[in-house]
Structures are given as structure tokens and as C-alpha cells.
Write an enzyme that holds these catalytic residues in place. Sequence first.
Site, PDB file in Angstrom:
ATOM      1  N   TYR A  24     -25.617-139.742 -22.071  1.00 47.14           N
ATOM      2  CA  TYR A  24     -24.900-138.969 -23.088  1.00 47.14           C
ATOM      3  C   TYR A  24     -24.795-137.506 -22.679  1.00 47.14           C
ATOM      4  O   TYR A  24     -23.739-136.883 -22.824  1.00 47.14           O
ATOM      5  CB  TYR A  24     -25.611-139.092 -24.438  1.00 47.14           C
ATOM      6  N   SER A 106     -27.023-126.197 -32.632  1.00 43.98           N
ATOM      7  CA  SER A 106     -25.807-126.972 -32.857  1.00 43.98           C
ATOM      8  C   SER A 106     -25.675-127.406 -34.314  1.00 43.98           C
ATOM      9  O   SER A 106     -26.671-127.634 -35.006  1.00 43.98           O
ATOM     10  CB  SER A 106     -25.821-128.214 -31.958  1.00 43.98           C
ATOM     11  N   GLN A 127     -23.967-122.605 -34.060  1.00 46.61           N
ATOM     12  CA  GLN A 127     -22.668-123.145 -33.639  1.00 46.61           C
ATOM     13  C   GLN A 127     -22.072-123.993 -34.754  1.00 46.61           C
ATOM     14  O   GLN A 127     -22.769-124.773 -35.402  1.00 46.61           O
ATOM     15  CB  GLN A 127     -22.842-123.996 -32.376  1.00 46.61           C
ATOM     16  N   TYR A 129     -18.540-126.456 -35.913  1.00 44.10           N
ATOM     17  CA  TYR A 129     -17.260-127.112 -35.656  1.00 44.10           C
ATOM     18  C   TYR A 129     -16.333-126.903 -36.854  1.00 44.10           C
ATOM     19  O   TYR A 129     -16.786-126.683 -37.978  1.00 44.10           O
ATOM     20  CB  TYR A 129     -17.443-128.623 -35.483  1.00 44.10           C
ATOM     21  N   THR A 155     -16.831-123.590 -32.230  1.00 44.14           N
ATOM     22  CA  THR A 155     -16.311-124.487 -31.195  1.00 44.14           C
ATOM     23  C   THR A 155     -14.940-125.009 -31.592  1.00 44.14           C
ATOM     24  O   THR A 155     -14.786-125.632 -32.641  1.00 44.14           O
ATOM     25  CB  THR A 155     -17.281-125.655 -30.967  1.00 44.14           C
ATOM     26  N   ARG A 164     -15.264-140.784 -23.683  1.00 43.12           N
ATOM     27  CA  ARG A 164     -16.412-140.767 -22.775  1.00 43.12           C
ATOM     28  C   ARG A 164     -16.803-142.200 -22.432  1.00 43.12           C
ATOM     29  O   ARG A 164     -17.517-142.867 -23.174  1.00 43.12           O
ATOM     30  CB  ARG A 164     -17.569-139.997 -23.422  1.00 43.12           C
ATOM     31  N   LYS A 251     -15.575-120.697 -28.842  1.00 44.48           N
ATOM     32  CA  LYS A 251     -16.000-121.499 -27.687  1.00 44.48           C
ATOM     33  C   LYS A 251     -14.978-122.588 -27.378  1.00 44.48           C
ATOM     34  O   LYS A 251     -14.643-123.393 -28.244  1.00 44.48           O
ATOM     35  CB  LYS A 251     -17.366-122.132 -27.958  1.00 44.48           C
ATOM     36  N   HIS A 275     -16.160-127.640 -22.316  1.00 42.68           N
ATOM     37  CA  HIS A 275     -17.155-128.487 -22.986  1.00 42.68           C
ATOM     38  C   HIS A 275     -17.950-129.298 -21.969  1.00 42.68           C
ATOM     39  O   HIS A 275     -18.317-130.451 -22.211  1.00 42.68           O
ATOM     40  CB  HIS A 275     -16.476-129.425 -23.989  1.00 42.68           C
ATOM     41  N   ARG A 278     -16.594-132.715 -20.972  1.00 36.91           N
ATOM     42  CA  ARG A 278     -16.812-133.825 -21.903  1.00 36.91           C
ATOM     43  C   ARG A 278     -15.642-134.077 -22.851  1.00 36.91           C
ATOM     44  O   ARG A 278     -15.694-134.995 -23.658  1.00 36.91           O
ATOM     45  CB  ARG A 278     -18.077-133.565 -22.732  1.00 36.91           C
TER      46      ARG A 278
END
EC number: 1.1.-.-
Length: 396
Positions: A24, A106, A127, A129, A155, A164, A251, A275, A278
Site C-alpha cells: 500500500y 493526515s 492535511q 482533502y 490536498t 492502484r 498540495k 502524490h 499514486r
Amino acid sequence: MIISAASDYRAAAQRTLPPFLFHYIDGGAYAEYTLRRNVEDLSQVALRQRVLKNMSDLSLETTLFNETLSMPVALAPVGLCGMYARRGEVQAAAAADAKGIPFTLSTVSVCPIEEVAPTLKRPMWFQLYVLRDRGFMRNALERAKAAGCSTLVFTVDMPTPGARYRDAHSGMSGPNAAMRRYWQAVMHPKWAWDVGLNGRPHDLGNISAYLGKPTGLEDYIGWLANNFDPSISWKDLEWIREFWDGPMVIKGILDPEDARDAVRFGADGIVVSNHGGRQLDGVLSSARALPAIADAVKGDIAILADSGIRNGLDVVRMIALGADTVLLGRAYLYALATAGKAGVANLLDLIEKEMKVAMTLTGAKSISEISGDSLVQELGKSLPAALAPMSKGDAT
């Protein structure tokens, strides 16, 4: 095992962690072309060696957003950090705090804001989202502010999760994923004891606090998949400013025009980032994108960079390409998984020593003396064959 570099920590982490967790953090999107280029492009940045410069008073100290950093490095936000070591966010933050650099928590951390912030002497970063649930975003901002977080890292390169492939193969997702993860944990007793049993709760702490109920790994995958917001736009920055008056860093910037927009919309900093390879495979490496962005906005906004940084030499390279500070992600996760707080502390010591070697041999006594003049050639302006633009054949 002898540990002398981040690569040693990576090898140790692969032995320690269940495969679903190792892959991961280690993997990227699609065929992982950009993941590889992040490291390869940065490794080909050539520095000018300078000698007989009297480097006895060399200093790595720098200032960012009115904070003094012992070196131009911060720990990046990493989701599920608390699955890599017992209460991993607390341990990593403690190592960063002792070193005199920022730790970034995060949104999707295991340990919530209220668990990590009180353990630190210096304010941490948070951080966020953009999510469909604006109530959660507002709640997270208010909690971060109440906990004394100094800087918001916003972000913007995840309006949708990346593809992924490794996750499906490793057991992070895909058929029978929960059962596969269980048996992997059984086969890794050190992790199962230290983190699986004694590192509980394995909630997504910031989300659980908002929802008022525990959230596990399946909730993490499902909640995020349903809440990423493809309608994200620059106007969301204006909404965030209603609840956040501290420094705000955007970011996920790879294009000079987006960097200029960040300046126009009042951001205090940007992170030149893909990222860690990713999200979208085939985009520019951060090292390749950075010089043009620095040319466009250097001096108007703080420039941070991540993706591909594995040692102190890479830090110096990124600064020479135009960054003010860098973020470390994978490298510190490998160290955390291997030896917890002590591993992260040792990695930061290694990076500091490597930076001092690189600066001594390039004649830069301070961070401000590292610049484009430190380069033999600037990446992206005079590319060797290995860095030539990707051909159609390369994309298949």
C-alpha cells in the site's frame, strides 16, 4: 541488520509488514511509471562540486511560515500511519518534534488530532482533502485549530482515488480482501502483536470522532470512495478560508499555471507533488516539474516538494531545483515500520548528515546558498537521453 540508508529501512519493512500494508505504501498507480521516474529523475540531477570554501560554519536551519526548522524537511501526511507501528502517528510526530521539524497529520490517520497534538512541543500541521461532506471538513478544521495546528496542507490531487493495481493483488482491496489480510497478519507475528493487538483501536480517528462510531479499514475504503469530490475547484479555497486563517499550503501542483492560480487565490505555499506516483501514472516527476514552477512563482509563494526523496542528497537536489522545503513520505514510513520512533529519528539523523556532506562538497554554507547555480544542468532544460520525453512506445 546494518541500517545506513532509507533503502535498508525499506528492506526491513518488507520483512516486518503484512504484504497488504507494505505494498500500500510502496506501490503506485497503474504500471508505476511515474513512481519510478520520481526516483530516477531526481537521481540524475548533477550538482557542481566546489572545494576550498571553508565550510566550518555550515547551517541547515531555515524558516518557513514563521517557524524555525532545524533543516528544510517536514514529514508528509500519510494515511493509515498508525497501522505501520503502534500508534504510529504519535511515534513519528515525536521523532519530528525532537528533530525540530514539522509533522503533518493526515485526514485519514489512525490517531486523531486530539491524541497527537498534546504530545508535541511545536505545533503540528494538518492535511485535509476536499470531500463531499462539508460538515466533516468544517469539523476537522475547527478541531485542528483548537488543537493548535499551525499550517493547513490542502490536498487537491485526489478528486478521485488513483487506480492502484498493487492494492488488488496485495489484499488491500479486491476479492476476499479481509480474509487475505487476516492470514497475512498471522504470518507476520511481530506486527500482529505490536500493532494488530496492542496498537488498537484501529479506527480512522479523525473520521470516527466526527461520525461518533468506530471506523475500520473497510469503512476507510468505502467512506473515502463515496466522499471524494470531483467538483473541487479553486473556489473551495475561499470556503476553507472562512474557517482557517493560518498558513495554507496547496498540495498536488505539477503545472506552472496551477501554481500561479494558487498565488492568485491567496495560498501561502504549494507542494510540487504527484502524490508519490499514486494518482495518475505518466505525469511528470516532481523533479522534472519543479524548475518551471519555481521560475513562475518563486518569491511569490513558498514552494515545497515531495515524491522520490530518499536521502539528504535528494533534499539538496530538490532545493537546487527550486524548492524551499521538502516533505518526506515513504522513507519515514519504512523507518517507522522497522523501529518506530527510534527508526524515524535515526532516518532524520541520516538525512541531516547526508545534507551536510552534500552542502560541504558543493560549497553551500546555508540553505539560501543552494540554488540553480549549484547545478551542472537544470533538470528539464538540458535533458540527457535517459530523461527524454516519454515516447508513445513507453506508454504502452
